[in-house]
Design an enzyme around this catalytic site. Structure first.
Site, PDB file in Angstrom:
ATOM      1  N   ASP A 120       0.843  -4.587  -5.387  1.00 23.57           N
ATOM      2  CA  ASP A 120      -0.576  -4.668  -5.063  1.00 23.57           C
ATOM      3  C   ASP A 120      -1.176  -3.327  -5.486  1.00 23.57           C
ATOM      4  OD1 ASP A 120      -3.027  -5.527  -3.720  1.00 23.57           O
ATOM      5  OD2 ASP A 120      -2.509  -3.999  -2.239  1.00 23.57           O
ATOM      6  N   ASP A 157       0.240  -3.652   1.221  1.00 24.67           N
ATOM      7  CA  ASP A 157      -0.065  -2.971   2.492  1.00 24.67           C
ATOM      8  C   ASP A 157      -1.053  -3.711   3.373  1.00 24.67           C
ATOM      9  OD1 ASP A 157      -2.374  -2.566   0.984  1.00 24.67           O
ATOM     10  OD2 ASP A 157      -2.763  -0.617   1.922  1.00 24.67           O
TER      11      ASP A 157
END
Length: 690
Positions: A387, A587
């Site tokens: 990501d 996250d």
């Protein structure tokens, strides 16, 4: 404290505390209080002799002064001692070991022969019954070998051999249990460092962020989407879907509403609930981590499972070799020597200890691993998916500019944004809250219940008006909020990510977030390629322009822009169908489906609690070099496991051959077998990296 200097060299001093007895707690106070002194590099405390060794780089006079002023009654020094230090556990096993050796000496050299024989028969029943239980359950395992060896020795009247074998087995059990528990304890204490915070609801209905240690039974806490439930308690209001996989193993979230009981360590996956704390005991971070480690041992790697199965499969061969040796030689001593050697102890002990040691070493590097199979997955992975926000970019982006619309005040818009964003831990939300703090803007609660829309944004009601904050897709397209000034909107700074705030259906402000790329990202990606990762992929919800620029700078193999959470998970499923092993790093709450889908999901600790809960590995160090460290340690672990295999099989096979040849008597075979098991286990406890 009155002390006597026993010995000293440059940078090292050994002193004796002038007291008759030092308790375990006093030893802990001494170690941690002296270790906290500036210039002290190492402290060793020997509570049995009341001696202390101090290694230091400061002036000698400072050490002497600190010792002269030292006192056990200082509350500040007492507070430095962690709840669990391992010293008490070590003392317990030391005393057990000393007791076993002492009793053996009494048995062998003091008791008369008839008494020794009676005691040998009594002790043997424990081992014989264990062997019979295995046979009754249709299993040929190590207890059968032990029972046969002891029974044959007793029937031949060789009570010394039977006693020696039982003594060595007992010592081996103590050392095995001690070694394993020490590994778990060392790992748990390493992982339990850190401070947790929770939203406490005050008597006037406001919420205050406080350390978890300040929470008491009867307090009311508020937990929202993506946050971990800190303590056991009962829901008094709200509705939430709670992920309880860490406790029950359920993969599907459980609905919790008023009156339902919730447990510490579980995570709110969706919704909000207010919980009245009912139990604080036994739910501390250390206790939860010990439970997690015990659960993680069930998540054995295929290498660990292979070792366990191989050990059990070799038992019939040992019995067959024993019988064959007796039939050929007619010598029961040679046959019993083979029974004294089994592959199970070392294989079943050394492999898990290697994994626990690797997990401990990972913890020292800022990496929390939930099981051995995830380290194996990292070692075997060929694809890694990143990501962007908070991983390839810094986990602490900051607000570069706030652009208000419709004549609104810039600080007031930032204050409102911070008031909403503080409830949902994410790197961009943290940036908004931090900027408000830097500007000295206080943002007391002024809104109704906050609703979090995964991967989109937040909505709430403020003074009767609907307020939304989030991405362009959420605010402009989904919520159809109007743009008051097209000219300003078209010229928003393109070098920043944009967070949109709208009030009553109209864009009120755009918050420009500077999300700087981690400077180590290109080098780490190159290292991952060198370590055997063939494809490095970036996936982000950002627009294609931003994604393309970052992908070019860090040299990833592929990138995907404007992706939704389900897109990331679907991509990983397609990679699995192609036969690839995939690591996912993220996250946020929106990364949770992909983290769950990957062979090894890695979460960043500054992100949402639900991401950390679902992830198999959590990274707390603020550098991508930790990923290279994780890959290095995983590869080193697999190399150690292969070395253990070769050493255990080779050494024990040699003992069997020497025993069958009559070179080694049964007691010596048992001694060497147990010694090798302990040596390999201790070697497995050492660091993988020099």
């Amino acid at each position: 404290m009155k002390c006597t200097i026993l010995h000293e060299t440059k940078g090292r001093i050994r002193v004796h505390f002038c007291q008759n007895y030092m308790t375990v707690h006093q030893a802990d106070i001494t170690e941690y209080a002296l270790s906290a002194l500036e210039g002290v590099t190492q402290v060793q405390v020997f509570e049995r002799t009341c001696d202390v060794i101090i290694r230091y780089t400061c002036q000698r006079c400072e050490i002497i002064r600190a010792l002269s002023e030292f006192s056990y009654r200082n509350p500040q020094k007492d507070a430095l001692v962690p709840e669990h230090t391992g010293r008490e556990m070590n003392r317990k096993y030391e005393e057990t070991l000393i007791s076993a050796v002492t009793w053996r000496m009494i048995h062998k050299f003091i008791l008369p022969a008839p008494v020794r024989q009676i005691l040998s028969f009594v002790k043997s029943w424990k081992y014989i019954l264990e062997g019979l239980k295995c046979l009754l359950h249709g299993k040929l395992e190590v207890p059968v070998l032990d029972a046969v060896a002891i029974s044959v020795s007793l029937l031949r009247g060789d009570f010394d051999t039977a006693g020696s074998v039982m003594f060595l087995l007992h010592i081996g059990d103590i050392l095995d249990e001690w070694t394993h528990k020490k590994s778990v304890d060392d790992l748990a204490r390493t992982m339990s460092l850190g401070v947790e915070q929770v939203w406490l609801q005050t008597s006037d209905g406001n919420e205050v962020l406080v350390p978890m240690k300040d929470i008491r039974k009867g307090d009311t806490v508020v937990i929202r989407t993506g946050s971990m439930i800190p303590l056991d308690g009962k829901v008094i209001s709200g509705d939430a879907m709670v992920n309880q996989s860490s406790m029950t193993g359920e993969s599907v979230p459980v609905h919790k509403s008023e009156g339902a009981y919730v447990y510490a360590g579980t995570v709110v996956e969706d919704g909000t609930c207010t919980v009245r704390v009912e139990n604080t005991a036994g739910s501390g971070r250390y206790d939860r981590i010990v439970r997690m480690i015990e659960e993680s041992e069930k998540m054995k790697s295929s290498a660990e499972n292979k070792a366990a199965h191989l050990a059990d499969k070799l038992v019939p061969w040992s019995l067959g070799g024993t019988l064959l040796t007796w039939l050929i030689t007619g010598n029961a001593t040679k046959a019993v020597s083979i029974l004294m050697v089994d592959f199970s102890c070392a294989l079943k002990l050394a492999m898990p200890i290697s994994v626990l040691s690797a997990m401990r070493e990972c913890s020292h590097a800022g990496i929390t691993v939930k099981g051995g199979r995830f380290l194996e997955a990292v070692a075997e992975a060929d694809t890694i998916v990143f990501d962007k926000t908070g991983t390839l970019t810094h986990s602490a982006p900051h607000v570069a500019e706030v652009i208000p619309f419709g004549g609104r005040d810039e600080n007031e818009m930032l204050r409102l944004a911070a008031c909403l964003e503080e409830h949902y831990p994410h790197s961009i939300a943290n940036a908004v809250v931090e900027e408000a703090a830097v500007r000295g803007l206080k943002h007391e609660e002024c809104h109704s219940e906050v609703e979090y829309v995964v991967a989109h944004g937040i909505s709430s009601m403020v003074e009767g008006e609907r307020v939304v904050i989030g991405s362009y897709h959420f605010v402009i397209e989904d919520e159809n909020c109007q743009i008051p000034d097209e000219r300003i909107f078209r010229h928003l700074p393109k070098q920043y990510s944009h967070l949109y705030l709208a009030i009553a259906g109209e864009v009120a402000a755009v918050i420009c977030i500077e999300d700087p790329l981690r400077k180590e990202a290109p080098e780490v990606i190159q290292l991952l390629h060198e370590f055997g990762i063939s494809r490095v992929i970036m996936m982000t919800g950002d627009n294609d322009r931003t994604a393309k620029e970052i992908a070019k700078r860090i040299n990833v193999d592929e990138y995907y822009a404007e992706v939704l959470p389900e897109d990331k998970a679907a991509f990983i499923r397609s990679e699995h169908e192609s036969g690839r092993r995939v690591i996912m790093i993220g996250d946020g709450v929106n990364d949770s489906p992909a983290l769950s889908e990957a062979d090894a999901g890695i979460a960043i600790s500054t992100g949402a609690a639900i991401a950390q809960e679902i992830a198999d590995i959590t990274i707390s160090a603020d550098t991508l070099y930790t990923l290279a460290e994780l890959k290095t340690l995983s590869d080193a672990l697999m190399k150690r496991i292969r070395w253990n295999y070769r050493t255990i099989i080779g050494f024990n096979l040699g003992l069997i051959v020497l025993g069958a040849a009559g070179i080694l008597p049964p007691a010596t075979s048992a001694l060497l077998h147990n010694a090798s098991t302990l040596a390999i286990s201790l070697k497995s406890m050492t660091n993988l990296k020099k």
